[in-house]
Design a protein around this motif. Structure first.
Motif, PDB file in Angstrom:
ATOM      1  N   LEU A  80     -15.228 -22.037   5.470  1.00  0.00           N
ATOM      2  CA  LEU A  80     -14.051 -21.530   6.191  1.00  0.00           C
ATOM      3  C   LEU A  80     -12.809 -21.778   5.342  1.00  0.00           C
ATOM      4  O   LEU A  80     -12.514 -22.924   4.987  1.00  0.00           O
ATOM      5  N   PHE A  81     -12.083 -20.714   5.034  1.00  0.00           N
ATOM      6  CA  PHE A  81     -10.795 -20.812   4.345  1.00  0.00           C
ATOM      7  C   PHE A  81      -9.691 -20.580   5.379  1.00  0.00           C
ATOM      8  O   PHE A  81      -9.598 -19.497   5.963  1.00  0.00           O
ATOM      9  N   HIS A  82      -8.867 -21.608   5.584  1.00  0.00           N
ATOM     10  CA  HIS A  82      -7.814 -21.518   6.600  1.00  0.00           C
ATOM     11  C   HIS A  82      -6.481 -21.176   5.937  1.00  0.00           C
ATOM     12  O   HIS A  82      -5.789 -22.042   5.401  1.00  0.00           O
ATOM     13  N   LEU A  83      -6.125 -19.882   5.992  1.00  0.00           N
ATOM     14  CA  LEU A  83      -4.892 -19.394   5.372  1.00  0.00           C
ATOM     15  C   LEU A  83      -3.819 -19.035   6.396  1.00  0.00           C
ATOM     16  O   LEU A  83      -2.644 -18.910   6.035  1.00  0.00           O
ATOM     17  N   ILE A 115     -18.756 -16.343   5.247  1.00  0.00           N
ATOM     18  CA  ILE A 115     -17.426 -16.893   5.000  1.00  0.00           C
ATOM     19  C   ILE A 115     -16.472 -16.429   6.098  1.00  0.00           C
ATOM     20  O   ILE A 115     -16.521 -15.259   6.506  1.00  0.00           O
ATOM     21  N   LEU A 116     -15.587 -17.319   6.538  1.00  0.00           N
ATOM     22  CA  LEU A 116     -14.502 -16.939   7.449  1.00  0.00           C
ATOM     23  C   LEU A 116     -13.171 -17.207   6.758  1.00  0.00           C
ATOM     24  O   LEU A 116     -12.957 -18.299   6.206  1.00  0.00           O
ATOM     25  N   ILE A 117     -12.288 -16.221   6.782  1.00  0.00           N
ATOM     26  CA  ILE A 117     -10.933 -16.382   6.255  1.00  0.00           C
ATOM     27  C   ILE A 117      -9.951 -16.133   7.390  1.00  0.00           C
ATOM     28  O   ILE A 117      -9.878 -15.023   7.918  1.00  0.00           O
ATOM     29  N   THR A 118      -9.205 -17.150   7.786  1.00  0.00           N
ATOM     30  CA  THR A 118      -8.157 -16.939   8.783  1.00  0.00           C
ATOM     31  C   THR A 118      -6.907 -16.446   8.063  1.00  0.00           C
ATOM     32  O   THR A 118      -6.594 -16.891   6.960  1.00  0.00           O
ATOM     33  N   ARG A 153     -20.568 -26.950  13.218  1.00  0.00           N
ATOM     34  CA  ARG A 153     -21.098 -27.686  12.067  1.00  0.00           C
ATOM     35  C   ARG A 153     -20.940 -26.888  10.760  1.00  0.00           C
ATOM     36  O   ARG A 153     -21.851 -26.809   9.940  1.00  0.00           O
ATOM     37  N   ILE A 154     -19.769 -26.301  10.599  1.00  0.00           N
ATOM     38  CA  ILE A 154     -19.476 -25.586   9.353  1.00  0.00           C
ATOM     39  C   ILE A 154     -19.406 -26.612   8.222  1.00  0.00           C
ATOM     40  O   ILE A 154     -18.650 -27.575   8.312  1.00  0.00           O
TER      41      ILE A 154
END
Length: 329
Positions: free
Chosen positions: A78-81, A7-10, A116-117
């Motif tokens: 990917l959660f873009h915060l 997981i990626l959290i910005t 390709r997420i």
């Protein structure tokens, strides 16, 4: 959905990001990467989470495509915060808001497609609906870019969520009122008729996870949120502190500030559907086959617009809401 995933959290060191990380860790992910530009906040968060080996902290700015692309390698959700969120700051420095909220979002989209997420969840705001301020305008552009990106890739799906004011987040009104109460000051209200949507951090995370789990790509999820008059919120907090209910002052609406917020505009209402008892889903103007099939059985909403002054909590409800959020004993 999360178990065994990377997981990626910005913007993961913020209030939303920390709560999201806490909840995701309970679902046994392989790795959670926290991308943010604040070194001190990352160190503090790492200490708070006890140096969990599943957490990886990455210094970087979403304005920098190379940093985003490197942080996105091997990511599955990917959660873009990350965003510049404070209305007065964005009004004062619109170029900086544009760089973060628009160019930064463009970088997220490019990197997600490149790697390709499978799924990207973008956190937007009620201020993006019929925007009158720079913050809302840049977030509205971000929403448009995210929804449009579904037509750029067969491998990556993009979905948006819209939130209101999250209780207790940095710069929000409840912590401000508490500081003013602690300092013996009068509470400051910009307009006695002002209303706002509110949700707890737990509700905000549920909305994020619902979008991550259920979204096909191209839709916008909206939670049914509580709303209230700011004067009623102030009076409840004053009374709980043993202060007179009139102990507030009106300072005037700030540049870019709305009297009422909107979560679903009149333009969007005809393509908005009741997902369940907690959520609405807004479809794009020209939904693809997957979206039409996914939501074919849902009933359209009955309202013509979803505004913060349409259904408001009374003071007893505000008190319960603040207690549930842990802001009043």
């Amino acid at each position: 959905m999360i178990k065994g995933k990377k997981i990626l959290i910005t913007g993961g060191t913020g209030s939303w990001g920390q709560k999201l990380t806490e909840v995701l860790l309970e679902q046994d992910p392989a790795e959670i990467r926290i991308l943010s530009r604040n070194e001190y906040a990352q160190i503090a968060m790492q200490r708070e989470f006890g140096h969990d080996p599943r957490l990886r902290f990455v210094i970087g700015d979403i304005r920098d495509y190379t940093a985003v692309e490197e942080a996105s390698q091997g990511i599955q959700v990917l959660f873009h915060l990350a965003a510049l969120k404070h209305v007065p700051v964005c009004e004062d420095q619109p170029d900086e808001a544009f760089k973060t909220n628009v160019i930064g979002t463009q970088n997220i989209i490019r990197a997600a497609i490149y790697h390709r997420i499978p799924k990207v969840i973008d956190v937007s705001t009620d201020k993006a609906v019929d925007p009158i301020n720079v913050y809302g305008m840049t977030k509205a552009l971000g929403e448009k870019m995210m929804i449009r990106a579904n037509g750029l890739s067969e491998h990556t799906r993009f979905v948006c969520i819209r939130g209101g004011n999250v209780l207790g987040t940095s710069g929000s009104v409840v912590p401000l009122f508490r500081r003013q109460l602690d300092d013996g000051q009068m509470l400051t209200i910009t307009d006695e008729g002002m209303t706002r949507f509110f949700l707890t951090r737990t509700e905000a995370i549920r909305l994020l996870l619902k979008a991550a789990e259920a979204a096909v790509g191209g839709e916008t999820f909206v939670m049914k949120m509580k709303a209230c008059k700011m004067t009623d919120l102030a009076i409840v907090m004053l009374e709980q502190a043993g202060r007179p209910a009139s102990d507030y002052k009106v300072t005037g609406i700030r540049p870019g500030e709305k009297l009422h917020e909107v979560l679903v505009s009149p333009f969007e209402a005809p393509r908005t559907y009741k997902y369940d008892e907690q959520y609405y889903v807004i479809l794009p103007q020209d939904p693809d086959k997957r979206l039409r099939e996914q939501y074919a059985g849902l009933a359209p909403v009955a309202f013509a617009e979803y505004r913060s002054d349409s259904e408001m909590m009374e003071r007893k409800g505000i008190l319960r809401f603040l207690r549930d959020g842990g802001f009043i004993d």
